[in-house]
Design an enzyme around this catalytic site. Structure first.
Site, short mmCIF file in Angstrom:
data_model
loop_
_atom_site.label_atom_id
_atom_site.label_comp_id
_atom_site.label_asym_id
_atom_site.label_seq_id
_atom_site.Cartn_x
_atom_site.Cartn_y
_atom_site.Cartn_z
CG ASP A 1 -2.21 0.78 0.93
OD1 ASP A 1 -2.16 1.74 0.12
OD2 ASP A 1 -3.28 0.44 1.51
CD GLU B 1 -8.06 5.58 2.55
OE1 GLU B 1 -9.24 5.60 2.18
OE2 GLU B 1 -7.10 5.54 1.77
#
Ligand SMILES: Cc1cc2nc3c(=O)[nH]c(=O)nc-3n(C[C@H](O)[C@H](O)[C@H](O)COP(=O)(O)OP(=O)(O)OC[C@H]3O[C@@H](n4cnc5c(N)ncnc54)[C@H](O)[C@@H]3O)c2cc1C
Ligand code: FES
Ligand code: FES
Length: 1887
Positions: free
Chosen positions: A1552, A1757
């Site tokens: 990520d 997020e």
């Protein structure tokens, strides 16, 4: 020495030297013995009237086997050395009755009695065999039978009178596991008292009857040879051969004598019930003598059955095998085969029917066999002997061969062990590489859909599936390794294997998507032959069965459909889950239910019937009012009761059979008789030319007209008698009649009238005499003017119903001296028969004596329709001067007797908005057939029944159409049944129009006493007599109607494939009394003989008359001391003894007869009173005998005849009743199971409550037949083609209510009624309409469920045909509901299309790679990324991986699994993320820790990765989160070990954003370590947004130091290059400009809009169930749009749109919800928009409604993590302000469920819209009804956050809205009503 046929009947020896080998056992018993117990009801194995017990004896084992058989199919020669027991053999009037007989009597289980001996024998056989088992001894007086077995004992026996309930009680009374107190009203104990013990019952002891006499055993033993072999080698003299080996068989067949002969091989001969052969055979060969054909053998590969093994024996063996040490898979298969065979035919057929006979019929004659289908699926082989060779063939090949000839013999059938079949031919290939983690399993299931669940009905479709599956624990999918799919009976030549479908399924996982594919192929396979009835239905059944098989195995279907096990009735409903807990919802279906459990009661009816009778006894007129048993009932049970055909034939008797026309309108040119191979010994033909001089061609003569006996030169309907053939035996006559060849000619004739419309066009009507014309009520125009709404010209059609009395029409005519004739007739109207016969013969009526003792069921059909039969018989006898008898075969009876009147109805109704009806007009065209019969009474009867509701005004136009159909006559409730049904149809139509509950509309229109007086002038009685409202209230309360309504709603909401409905229907039924004679005579010994006009047809007339006589004469003794009941005998009706007898009809004959008798008795009492007084004065108290002796001495006239004529004032009266019925519909098959009926009926003071109860229950069940199952079909010439038990299905034990509670309402004293009693024979039949109405309710629920799938048709506007058979019900539920459901549920295509559109849009920008899809399984909505997750259920997430082939393209078939795949320039590489478990972090905190064991991680979070890999996903992104404290980016075990090694992922793993930095808790704290840990873990590509040189340096250094091996780098590079090559990056590195037009394309927006509308979930709709708020009207005066999200595109889109965290306002191109509303509503509607309106705006405007759009602001997020999940301000205040005042729908825009519970009560409708993105119109599409709401929650909607995490399946699951919840609405635009219910006009407040 000639061999003779030796056998015993009831212990008597019979020895016959000469027998016609085609003689059946029944024929012999009835004509050659004194036993009449076995009756002929059908002659085709379908009714059970002929059942006897057959006993065989094995001389070596000395074993006696006993089993029931149908004597009508069993050939006499086949019972050599057997013993037959009939009901007389069990017991009789001489030796004492058997306990079975006595219990039939005591439980009131026999009415006409015609079925009773057969019932007794079926029960006896079951008891005998149960008692032979090794089960523990039951308590004394009981049998070893269980109550379930006891009920099933009579499953194949038909009874048309009782409704079965009391018969079931008799059966159950023998079972030790029954609670005797639960049994129904009986004479053994008083209900409620604790004295219901077995010792009160006639004692059962199985040893009492000797079924195999000793003499026969000795004879058998003495005929054994030296080797102890018993030779039964046939009766060659009778042309009956019984070879003992195959060689012997072929020797015979090849012998000269046989070559020229017409030979039949037989085993059980039950095939002759299927194919009623006209053929006459010269020779019969019984195959049962060949041991090879009867042997059953088990070898290592399976079990072999000789072809002559009976189905019963096969069941027994398969069940035994089941108990043995077999492998569980084999046990499963064998037990399922046995269970299925248990539903083949009936016990008494299965006991004779051989497996081989069945398969030969299937192979040779296309018989719709069950046996073939189930054995085909099991992979069976057969062994066949042809004239030249012996072959072993797969059953499939055998079935496919050309029909085998009549010299080919089936030797045996081998059923292999399923494991060997499946494994040896396993076809799985191309499976994924990972190893199965579970052993392979065998699944086997069989299905059949048939009108009767327990058998005795050929299936519409049968099927059996055998599958070999393996489960994989990573994906959780079951993979099919091998499968057999067999289907039969659907209208094909034979059972087939669906090979294409099998091939498709092999190797595939069991998913909804795969199932859908299989179904598509199946539809191409299961295509019924042309002209197969209900062919579309049959195809849909095949699909339903496949779905049923797979449904429990489908993970993705496991949740929405609940395994709800409800007790039989919702009233007692507790919803039990599989653990036995009681809760609102049950557990999910077992995920991998390897033993597929059938949950549907319809296929597996729990037969335990229960019942309750509530009866209040009245002692005022004792013994009138006592529930005494029926007169002569034991005689009926033992078979000694004499019906017309039981009267021994007089010497020289001849037999007649009708020749019937097959054409509707034609000249008859001549009748010839075809020559046959053997002479039929027809004696003569009697036709119209044989009418004596002075006589007339008349078959019925009465006040309303005459009809011809025989068509003379012109036939006017198919079925019309043309004459009768006379022969020496009934069989010869019938066979000869079948040989009649009638020449027709239609020259100069108009076409026949074959519809009521034709009749109208041709003005072909019967006239109704004015005195029979009903009167209108009120002013129709005024009523219509008062209406708010009108339905104009709605249509209803009703068909016919056949009487199906068990005894067909019959008569015996005996000529007498001086032109007199005596006719025994089974008739309800002897007087009419007498009159007609006299006219026909041209003799005075006093020359004709018609005698009727008892009738084996009438129901109106033995009224006028019996007269032509009696007349024809009389004519033949008169003409031939010999006795002639006729007993119609079932087919002839059915084609000529007519039945209930069919009709077309057209109505217009006006009504108020609250459901009050103001006016009704009805036009009815009644199809009366060719002659008038009693049709003239129809208008009055229909209108009388219609008047049951207060219509305000009622008018009608009823016309009796004269057509070229057989004459229709009165059938129980003639006209009333139809009238009442029309009334209910109107009510239901109005209710559906107003979207109201039908029962509240009923209530609204129920009569007040005033309106009752208006509608039923003269019959309404006094106000207290109007008991109906009180009865309805009482019934609703005792049956817990309202509670059950709620439970049913709940049941329906959690069951997709089973729907329940409940309905309450009242009856108001007018009856009229007729003048009736009664004669009472007292004989010198004090015995009393009574004659009445009425006929005992099973309705208990004699019993009531007897009670009345005893009461009336007993009055002489005020203290009731003289019990005269046993002194009274009612004797047969004799037209010369008691004149003016009238007819038995209209429910009132019993009471009228009673009254006539009472009056006669009163006269006698008057005559005796003074004598008694004087005697008592002289000698003190005297007895009856003394009094009568003295009366005789003093010449008192001891006989009195009265002709009672009812007074005008009391001639007609009303009867009331009501019923509540609850049904369950199997939406997949259309089967309806009646769960419960509660019925209350006002009998006044019942003359005999037991008799009335019987009438009520029997009538009700007959009504079930009319409304639900009796399909009366005619061909295009009007000839009835439902002409036997095979095609005409009356109710049986398995189709009556599971719970049947009846209350006799005692309305007390009725001044004008006979001893305060009321009628009971017909009115309760009408109440069966409640079942039809309840079925309609269930169908409405089904249509609501599937409305999204079934299109814009209204879910409640449809007509449910009568009868509501399975095909009819299924059609209304949606023939394609399975496909539509799967398409809707999975919609993989939609997800895939979205993927494809996304790929194009992305590619158009030049980028070949997307970070999608997110396949996280969000288990806690507090996680800010939850909106990216498809569901909390991994099954749904797995399904959604279908987006990957959309993005990347479909992986080619042979492509290596696990290798990335991108199909071309229009596709992009996908990235499944975030590996793994990021939806499971603690408290939903982003990048946090997932605390879960390995099994949990693998089963919840991992499965979708396997799906993605199988679908060729190119890349996988690692999650920031940790698993049990280990950072995923550093988790070598999961990334390299599991993902790359176990799952064999071949794409690259990407980190990520700054993912490796965050391996340390402070990001980048030890970057070198992070690089080392991340790359070593298996990350191939790293996202380094900023300091990439540091990364390069660190990595290079680590490699150089060999900390990270070079092989790791090679692996990473190899993977990255593989993906790049796959994408085509080297060939096409630059953006493809040709794709630029793809950006923001209209099609893509449309797709987004479609996705929006399909994903909306409707959480609330209306404040009450009947008050839906959505869809919204487009046209309104003024509407308010409010809320923070109503006009904010940015808010609609959420995070990751334009900006990382999203933004507010017009950030992109799109349509806000406000804009969408504006463009959707009617231009005249004023729209006021206010983001946050204050109360002034809200209150100050007169808004029609408001749309409030509130929700969460955009986030992504981390920022989106939210621990309280409250609806952000000002959402709550907007809802409160707006919805507190205006009707409103609230739309929630959010990425997840939020706290909403506090606001739910405030709002009228609530919609979860998630994040609809740029396409606001997706919302308005559904809000305004262009489409229905279909979406279901893919996550649980919690009540409060402290419940979190809470997911479906959790132990303490208590959601606000459960997972899978979602209300549906139907689309309204283009709303059309079904063609049958045409609504021409809908007007509000005007004309
Ligand atoms: C009322 C009723 C209901 C039924 N319902 C069902 C049902 O729901 N499902 C179902 O599957 N079946 C049903 N059946 C059919 C029943 O199973 C068959 O009639 C029976 O199995 C035939 O066996 P049998 O011994 O009586 O054959 P038979 O009547 O003796 O013979 C039937 C035919 O097969 C030939 N034959 C018999 N055995 C052999 C052999 N070994 N080799 C060569 N030819 C042979 C005979 O010559 C004859 O042509 C029903 C039958 C009845 C009467
Ligand atoms: S008469 Fe034999 S079953 Fe009907
Ligand atoms: S009592 Fe069963 S048919 Fe009449």
């Amino acid at each position: 020495m000639a061999r003779k046929l030796v056998f015993a009947v009831n212990g008597e020896r019979f020895e016959l030297a000469e027998v016609d080998p085609s003689t059946t056992l029944l024929e012999f018993l009835r004509t050659q013995t004194r036993f009449r117990g076995p009756k002929l009801g059908c002659g085709e194995g379908g009714c059970g009237a002929c059942v006897v017990l057959l006993s065989t004896y094995h001389p070596v084992s000395e074993q006696v086997k006993e089993f029931s058989i149908s004597s009508c199919l069993t050939l006499l020669c086949s019972i050599n050395f057997c013993s037959v027991t009939t009901s007389e053999g069990l017991g009789n009037s001489e030796d004492g009755f058997h306990p079975i007989h006595q219990r039939f009597a005591g439980f009131h289980a026999s009415q006409c009695g015609f079925c009773t001996p057969g019932m007794c024998m079926s029960l006896f056989s079951a008891l005998t065999n149960a008692d032979k088992t090794s089960r523990p001894e039951p308590p004394g007086g009981f049998s070893k039978i269980t109550k379930t077995e006891a009920e099933k004992a009579i499953a194949g026996n038909l009874c048309r009178c009782t409704g079965y309930r009391p018969i079931v009680d008799v059966c159950k009374s023998f079972a030790a596991d029954v609670d005797l107190e639960d049994l129904g009203l009986n004479t053994f104990w008083k209900k409620g008292n604790k004295d219901a013990t077995v010792c009160r019952l006639p004692c059962h002891s199985h040893k009492r009857i000797c079924t195999f006499p000793e003499f026969l055993k000795s004879e058998i033993k003495s005929s054994m040879d030296i080797l102890d072999n018993f030779k039964n080698t046939g009766l060659p003299e009778c042309q009956w051969y019984r070879p003992t080996s195959i060689e012997e068989l072929y020797e015979l067949l090849n012998s000269d004598a046989f070559l020229e002969s017409h030979v039949k091989l037989v085993v059980g001969n039950t095939g002759s019930g299927v194919y009623k052969e006209n053929d006459v055979y010269d020779k019969y060969i019984d195959l049962k003598g060949i041991p090879e054909l009867s042997v059953i053998r088990r070898d290592s590969g399976g079990v072999s059955f000789g072809a002559a093994v009976t189905i019963s024996m096969a069941i027994e063996v398969l069940k035994q095998k089941n108990e043995s040490e077999l492998h569980s898979d084999e046990r499963l298969v064998f037990s399922k085969i046995a269970d299925h065979m248990d539903k083949v035919a009936t016990p008494f057929i299965r006991n004779m029917a051989s497996l081989g006979g069945n398969l030969i019929m299937a192979q040779r004659s296309q018989f719709a066999s069950d046996v073939a289908t189930i054995l085909l699926a099991a992979g069976s082989t057969i062994c066949l002997q042809t004239a030249s060779e012996r072959l072993v063939l797969p059953l499939e090949e055998f079935l496919q061969r050309p029909p085998c000839d009549d010299r080919t013999v089936l030797i045996s059938i081998h059923v292999p062990f399923s494991t060997s079949v499946m494994e040896s031919s396993s076809g799985a290939n191309g499976c994924i590489d990972s190893e199965p983690t579970k052993e392979a399993d065998i699944l086997f299931e069989t299905y059949r859909a048939a009108p009767r669940p327990l058998g005795n009905a050929i299936a519409y479709v049968n099927s059996a599936f055998l599958a070999h599956v393996t489960s994989y624990n990573i994906s959780g999918d079951l993979v099919i390794h091998n499968i057999h799919l067999a289907f039969g009976a659907y209208g094909s030549e034979h059972a087939v294997r669906a090979r294409k479908v099998e091939n498709f399924l092999v190797g595939k996982p069991v998913t909804a998507c795969v199932l859908l594919g299989a179904i598509k192929l199946l539809k191409e396979t299961i295509i019924p032959n042309e002209h197969t009835p209900h062919s579309r239905y049959r195809s849909s059944l095949a699909i339903a069965f496949l779905f049923k098989f797979f449904q429990p195995l489908l993970k993705d279907l496991s949740v929405p459909e609940k395994n709800v096990q409800m007790s039989v009735s919702s009233a007692a409903a507790t919803i039990e889950n599989s653990n036995g807990c009681i809760s609102g919802f049950a557990d999910d279906l077992p995920h991998k239910a390897l033993n597929v459990k059938q949950l549907d009661q319809v296929n597996n009816p729990d037969l335990i019937l229960s019942s309750e009778q509530t009866v209040e006894f009245c002692k005022d007129y004792h013994p009138v009012g006592d529930p005494i048993k029926k007169t002569g009932v034991e005689l009926q049970a033992s078979g000694e009761a004499i019906y017309v055909d039981d009267i021994p034939s007089p010497k020289n008797c001849l037999y007649g059979a009708f020749v019937n026309s097959t054409r509707p309108l034609a000249h008859i040119k001549g009748i010839k008789f075809k020559s046959t191979s053997s002479p039929q010994k027809a004696f003569t033909f009697i036709g119209a030319d044989d009418i004596p001089k002075g006589g007339q061609n008349v078959g019925l003569s009465w006040i309303f007209g005459t009809e011809s006996l025989f068509a003379h030169s012109l036939t006017e309907c198919a079925g019309q008698p043309l004459g009768i053939v006379i022969a020496e035996t009934q069989r010869q006559a019938s066979m000869a009649a079948k040989q009649a060849d009638v020449q027709y000619c239609t020259d100069n004739l108009e076409p026949p009238i074959l519809s009521v419309e034709d009749a109208v066009r041709r003005s072909s009507f019967f006239k109704v005499p004015p005195f029979l014309c009903p009167q209108k009520v009120g002013d129709l125009s005024k009523g219509m003017a008062e209406a708010d709404h009108k339905i104009l010209s709605a249509e209803v059609k009703l068909g016919s119903q056949y009487y199906f009395y068990m005894e067909t029409q019959t008569a015996l005519a005996i000529p007498d001296e001086d032109n007199c004739i005596l006719v025994y007739s089974s008739t309800q109207c002897p007087e009419m028969a007498q009159d007609t016969i006299a006219k026909c013969l041209g003799i005075p009526a006093h020359n004709v004596r018609v005698i009727t003792r008892r009738v084996g069921g009438g129901f109106g059909g033995k009224g006028p329709r019996s007269v032509p039969v009696a007349t024809a018989c009389a004519l033949a006898a008169f003409r031939l001067r010999r006795p002639v008898r006729m007993y119609l075969d079932r087919k002839t009876d059915m084609i000529m007797t007519g039945g209930r009147h069919p009709m077309h109805i057209n109505y217009s109704v006006g009504f108020k908005s609250d459901g009050k009806i103001t006016a009704l007009h009805v036009d009815i065209l009644v199809n009366a057939g060719i002659t008038v019969d009693v049709s003239v009474i129809m208008p009055q009867n229909m209108v009388s029944a219609l008047k049951k509701y207060n219509w305000g005004a009622l008018s009608f136009d009823i016309r009796l159409c004269k057509t070229n159909f057989s004459t229709k006559s009165a059938m129980r409730g003639p006209g009333e049944v139809q009238g009442s049904f029309i009334a209910e149809s109107v009510i239901e139509h109005v209710a559906s129009f107003l979207s109201m509950d039908a029962n509240s509309v009923r209530k609204k229109n129920l009569h007040t006493y005033d309106s009752l007086m208006l509608f039923y002038e003269g019959s309404a009685g006094d106000a207290p007599e109007y008991t109906l409202p009180a009865m309805i209230d009482g019934l609703a309360s005792s049956a817990s109607y309202f509670d059950r309504l709620e439970i049913i709603r709940h049941f329906n909401s959690c069951n997709k494939w089973r729907k329940r409905g409940i309905s309450l229907v009242p009856v108001v039924y007018q009856v009229t009394l007729r003048p009736t004679p009664g004669k009472v005579s007292i004989l010198t010994d004090g015995s009393i003989v009574v004659e009445v006009g009425g006929i005992e047809i099973g309705q208990g007339l004699w019993t009531k008359v007897k009670q009345m006589t005893a009461f009336a004469l007993g009055q002489l003794w005020g203290d009731g001391s003289q019990n005269l009941l046993d002194r009274v005998r009612i004797i047969q009706a004799d037209t010369l003894s008691l004149v003016q007898g009238g007819f038995t009809a209209g429910s009132t004959t019993s009471e009228a007869s009673c009254e006539a008798v009472r009056l006669s008795c009163n006269v006698l009492v008057d005559r005796l009173k003074s004598l008694k007084q004087s005697l008592e004065d002289k000698i003190g108290s005297i007895s009856w005998d003394t009094l009568i002796f003295q009366a005789n001495m003093q010449s008192v006239n001891l006989s009195e005849r009265t002709y009672w004529v009812p007074e005008d004032a009391s001639i007609s009266y009303l009867n009331f009743g009501a019923a509540i019925s609850e049904v369950e519909v199997d939406v997949l098959t259309g089967a309806t199971i009646i769960l419960r009926t509660d019925l209350t009926y006002d009998c006044g003071q019942s003359l005999n409550p037991a008799v009335d109860l019987g009438q009520i229950e029997g009538a009700f069940v007959q009504g079930i037949g009319f409304f639900m199952c009796e399909e009366y079909l005619e061909n295009s010439d009007g000839l009835v083609i439902s002409d036997g038990t095979w095609t005409y299905k009356i109710p049986t034990i398995d189709t009556i209510p599971r719970q049947f509670n009846v209350k006799l309402w005692n309305s007390g004293h009725h001044e004008k009624r006979v001893l305060s009693s009321k009628a009971s024979g017909e009115p309760p039949l009408v109440l069966a309409c409640s079942i039809h109405s309840a079925t309609r309710e269930a169908i409405i629920a089904a249509r609501m469920e599937f409305s999204s799938a079934t299109g814009p048709d209204s879910s409640s506007s449809f007509q449910l045909e009568v009868p509501a058979t399975m095909p009819v019900v299924k059609e209304l539920c949606g023939l394609d509901n399975v496909e539509k459901y799967l398409e809707n549920l999975v919609d993989p295509e939609l997800v895939k299309r979205i993927g494809a559109a996304t790929a194009l849009e992305v590619r158009a920008t030049g980028i070949p790679y997307v970070f999608a899809p997110c396949i996280a399984v969000c288990r806690d909505p507090r996680w800010g990324r939850c909106y990216e997750s498809y569901s909390e259920d991994h099954n749904i997430v797995q399904q959604m991986t279908e987006i990957i082939p959309g993005l990347q393209g479909d992986v080619p078939a042979k492509y290596r699994k696990g290798v990335p795949y991108v199909s071309g320039k229009e596709k992009v590489a996908a990235c499944a993320k975030h590996y793994v478990g990021d939806g499971g972090t603690h408290n939903g905190i982003n990048e946090n820790n997932t605390i879960l064991n390995r099994a949990g991680l693998l089963s919840i979070h991992m499965p979708a990765y396997l799906n993605s890999i199988i679908k060729g996903v190119s890349t996988i992104m690692v999650s920031y989160s940790s698993w049990n404290g280990v950072k995923m980016h550093a988790n070598r075990d999961l990334v390299t070990g599991y993902l790359k090694n176990t799952l064999r992922f071949r794409g690259f793993v990407i980190s990520d954003w700054q993912g490796i930095d965050r391996i340390t808790s402070s990001p980048g704290a030890n970057y070198t370590y992070s690089v080392q840990a991340g790359i070593s873990a298996g990350i191939d590509m790293v996202m380094v947004p900023y300091n990439y040189s540091e990364f390069i340096n660190d990595l290079t250094s680590l490699v150089k130091k060999n900390v990270i091996p070079l092989s790791r780098i090679d692996d990473a590079v190899g993977r990255i290059l593989r993906v790049k090559f796959t994408i085509g990056l080297f060939e096409n590195p630059l953006a493809d400009l040709s794709l630029v037009d793809q950006l923001g394309k209209k099609e893509h927006r449309d797709l987004a809009r479609e996705a929006v509308r399909k994903s909306l979930v409707l959480l609330k709709n209306g404040k009450s169930t009947n008050d839906s708020f959505l869809p919204l009207p487009r046209k309104a005066a003024k509407i308010l749009i409010a809320g923070s999200h109503a006009n904010n595109l940015g808010y609609q889109c959420g995070g990751w749109t334009i900006e990382w965290q999203g933004d507010s306002g017009n950030i992109t191109v799109g349509t806000t919800i406000l804009d969408a509303v504006r463009s959707s509503i009617d231009p005249s509607t004023e729209v006021v928009y206010s983001e946050n309106p204050d109360s002034n705006i809200v209150k100050g405007n007169d808004f029609s409604y408001a749309i409030v759009v509130v929700g969460e602001p955009p986030y992504t997020e981390t920022a989106g993590d939210n621990l309280n999940l409250e609806l952000p301000d000002p959402g709550p205040s907007i809802i409160q302000t707006v919805c507190g005042t205006i009707k409103c729908v609230v739309i929630i825009i959010s990425g997840r469920p939020v706290v909403i519970e506090p606001y739910v009560p405030l709002v009228d409708a609530l919609v979860a819209a998630w994040l609809p993105g740029s396409e606001g119109q997706g919302l308005t599409d559904v809000l305004f009804g262009d489409y229905g709401f279909t979406g279901k929650l893919s996550r649980t909607w919690f009540k409060s956050v402290d419940q979190l995490p809470m997911n479906v399946g959790d132990k303490h699951y208590d959601p606000l809205f459960p997972f899978g919840f979602g209300l549906t609405t139907k689309p309204t635009s283009g709303r059309s009503f079904s063609s049958n219910l045409r609504i021409v006009k809908h007007m509000k407040g005007s004309n």
